[in-house]
Design a protein around this motif. Structure first.
Motif, short mmCIF file in Angstrom:
data_model
loop_
_atom_site.label_atom_id
_atom_site.label_comp_id
_atom_site.label_asym_id
_atom_site.label_seq_id
_atom_site.Cartn_x
_atom_site.Cartn_y
_atom_site.Cartn_z
N THR A 88 0.86 -1.18 0.00
CA THR A 88 0.00 0.00 0.00
C THR A 88 0.89 1.23 0.00
O THR A 88 1.97 1.23 0.61
CB THR A 88 -0.90 0.05 1.25
N ARG A 91 1.47 7.42 -1.93
CA ARG A 91 1.86 8.20 -3.11
C ARG A 91 1.75 7.33 -4.36
O ARG A 91 1.89 6.11 -4.30
CB ARG A 91 3.30 8.68 -2.97
N ARG A 125 5.43 2.22 7.54
CA ARG A 125 5.67 3.02 8.75
C ARG A 125 4.89 4.34 8.68
O ARG A 125 4.77 4.92 7.60
CB ARG A 125 7.16 3.36 8.84
N GLU A 126 4.48 4.82 9.84
CA GLU A 126 3.75 6.08 9.90
C GLU A 126 4.57 7.22 9.30
O GLU A 126 4.04 8.11 8.63
CB GLU A 126 3.40 6.45 11.35
N VAL A 128 7.52 7.09 7.15
CA VAL A 128 8.08 7.03 5.80
C VAL A 128 7.48 5.95 4.90
O VAL A 128 7.94 5.75 3.79
CB VAL A 128 9.63 6.83 5.84
N GLY A 129 6.44 5.27 5.35
CA GLY A 129 5.81 4.25 4.50
C GLY A 129 6.70 3.02 4.32
O GLY A 129 7.46 2.66 5.21
N LEU A 130 6.59 2.39 3.16
CA LEU A 130 7.37 1.19 2.84
C LEU A 130 8.61 1.59 2.03
O LEU A 130 8.53 2.50 1.20
CB LEU A 130 6.53 0.20 2.02
N ILE A 142 -1.63 -0.92 -3.77
CA ILE A 142 -2.95 -0.36 -3.55
C ILE A 142 -2.77 1.09 -3.12
O ILE A 142 -2.02 1.38 -2.19
CB ILE A 142 -3.73 -1.11 -2.46
N ASN A 143 -3.45 1.98 -3.82
CA ASN A 143 -3.44 3.39 -3.44
C ASN A 143 -4.87 3.84 -3.21
O ASN A 143 -5.74 3.64 -4.06
CB ASN A 143 -2.77 4.23 -4.55
N SER A 151 -2.43 13.32 0.79
CA SER A 151 -2.87 11.97 0.42
C SER A 151 -2.55 10.91 1.46
O SER A 151 -2.95 9.77 1.32
CB SER A 151 -2.22 11.58 -0.90
N SER A 152 -1.82 11.30 2.51
CA SER A 152 -1.36 10.29 3.46
C SER A 152 -2.34 10.16 4.62
O SER A 152 -2.51 11.07 5.41
CB SER A 152 0.04 10.69 3.95
N LEU A 155 -2.43 5.42 9.48
CA LEU A 155 -2.24 3.99 9.20
C LEU A 155 -3.53 3.17 9.41
O LEU A 155 -3.97 2.42 8.54
CB LEU A 155 -1.10 3.46 10.10
N ALA A 158 -6.23 3.89 6.91
CA ALA A 158 -5.96 3.25 5.61
C ALA A 158 -6.36 1.77 5.68
O ALA A 158 -7.00 1.24 4.77
CB ALA A 158 -4.48 3.40 5.25
N1 SAH Z 1 4.73 9.55 4.76
C1 SAH Z 1 4.41 8.25 4.32
C2 SAH Z 1 2.99 7.92 4.68
C3 SAH Z 1 2.90 6.81 5.59
S1 SAH Z 1 1.23 6.60 6.11
C4 SAH Z 1 4.53 8.15 2.83
O1 SAH Z 1 4.49 9.16 2.18
O2 SAH Z 1 4.63 7.04 2.30
C5 SAH Z 1 1.39 4.97 6.79
C6 SAH Z 1 0.86 3.88 5.91
O3 SAH Z 1 -0.57 4.01 5.77
C7 SAH Z 1 1.40 3.83 4.52
O4 SAH Z 1 2.66 3.21 4.45
C8 SAH Z 1 0.32 2.98 3.84
O5 SAH Z 1 0.49 1.64 4.22
C9 SAH Z 1 -0.95 3.52 4.50
N2 SAH Z 1 -1.53 4.62 3.73
C10 SAH Z 1 -1.65 5.91 4.11
N3 SAH Z 1 -2.26 6.64 3.15
C11 SAH Z 1 -2.54 5.79 2.13
C12 SAH Z 1 -3.16 5.94 0.85
N4 SAH Z 1 -3.60 7.10 0.41
N5 SAH Z 1 -3.27 4.82 0.09
C13 SAH Z 1 -2.82 3.63 0.50
N6 SAH Z 1 -2.23 3.43 1.69
C14 SAH Z 1 -2.09 4.48 2.50
#
Ligand code: SAH
Length: 255
Positions: A88, A91, A125-126, A128-130, A142-143, A151-152, A155, A158
């Protein structure tokens, strides 16, 4: 067996994998989101703090999901036995040549046929993500198509949105006349049986039945015993639930 297939049995094929979550409250909120939607299997890769009272508080009645959460130190271990892996991402990773789908698209693909694959859903991770290396393990991303300027999501929120779409698709499949009980009467994977044996080993050490310095023969024998039993997945869940309950009653760390 010809009992009807329930959506929760289909959803039991799915596991939510949280990679290095830093806030225990989020882990609890994820457990709650999952249980509300009928998902049951939570795997945690190097959570910063777990178990934790804040996770319990936020789980608010979904503490059975926390109690049976599987703890791993590496991602490949958490993915063992999974044949389909979704990542997931908040971005649109234009630099990554993987297909990107909506939660609805993923849900309909996962429940497209009655042979639902063992599926892992990776959440990052909250902060920096994956990582790219972690995203490379995934065949599809999956977005959630959120506001591009913001867009974030949190966790757990989501996880909630994606779990809801999964539930809708599972309900639809469970209601279809072609779905058969064979879907759920399946042997446990090697990883599931090993997870149970590791759990058993922890309990046996906790109660002093097993010497951690000399465990080999007993564990091998137990392993053979359970191989012979050809366990089904639901049986492994029951056995792990029993171990967790014993650990809790005796005041040991559980899981
Ligand atoms: N700053 C990070 C955001 C992490 S949010 C970044 O830009 O990647 C934490 C987790 O929540 C993400 O890794 C993802 O698993 C999920 N998440 C948050 N927003 C999402 C979205 N719009 N679509 C899919 N997964 C999302």
């Amino acid at each position: 067996m010809s009992h009807p297939v329930r959506e929760n049995d289909l959803l039991a094929r799915l596991r939510v994998v949280l990679v290095e979550p830093s806030h225990p409250g989020n882990i609890g909120a994820v457990a709650r989101a999952m249980k509300n939607m009928g998902l049951s299997r939570l795997a945690l890769v190097n959570p910063h703090r777990f178990p934790h009272p804040e996770a319990m508080a936020r789980a608010s009645g979904a503490d059975d999901i926390l109690a049976s959460a599987e703890l791993y130190t590496t991602l490949p271990e958490a993915l063992a036995g999974a044949t389909r892996i979704y990542g997931t991402s908040a971005r649109h990773q234009r630099t990554i040549p993987w297909p990107i789908v909506t939660p609805r698209g993923a849900a309909s693909a996962i429940f497209a046929s009655t042979s639902v694959a063992e599926t892992a859903l990776l959440f990052g991770r909250e902060s920096v993500g994956l990582s790219n290396e972690e995203l490379e393990q995934c065949h599809t991303l999956i977005n959630i198509p959120a506001n591009p300027d913001y867009s974030s999501l949190n966790l757990a929120q989501a996880v909630q949105i994606i779990s809801y779409e999964l539930r809708l698709a599972a309900l639809e499949l469970a209601a279809s006349p072609t779905v058969s009980a064979r879907v759920i009467d399946e042997a446990a994977t090697a990883a599931e049986v090993n997870g149970y044996l590791d759990h058993l080993q922890r309990l046996l050490i906790q109660v002093g039945f097993l010497d951690p310095h000399n465990p080999r023969l007993l564990l091998r024998r137990l392993s053979r015993l359970y191989q012979r039993a050809a366990l089904e997945r639901t049986e492994v869940h029951i056995l792990r639930g029993i171990l967790t309950e014993v650990q809790k009653r005796l005041g040991f760390p559980h899981g």
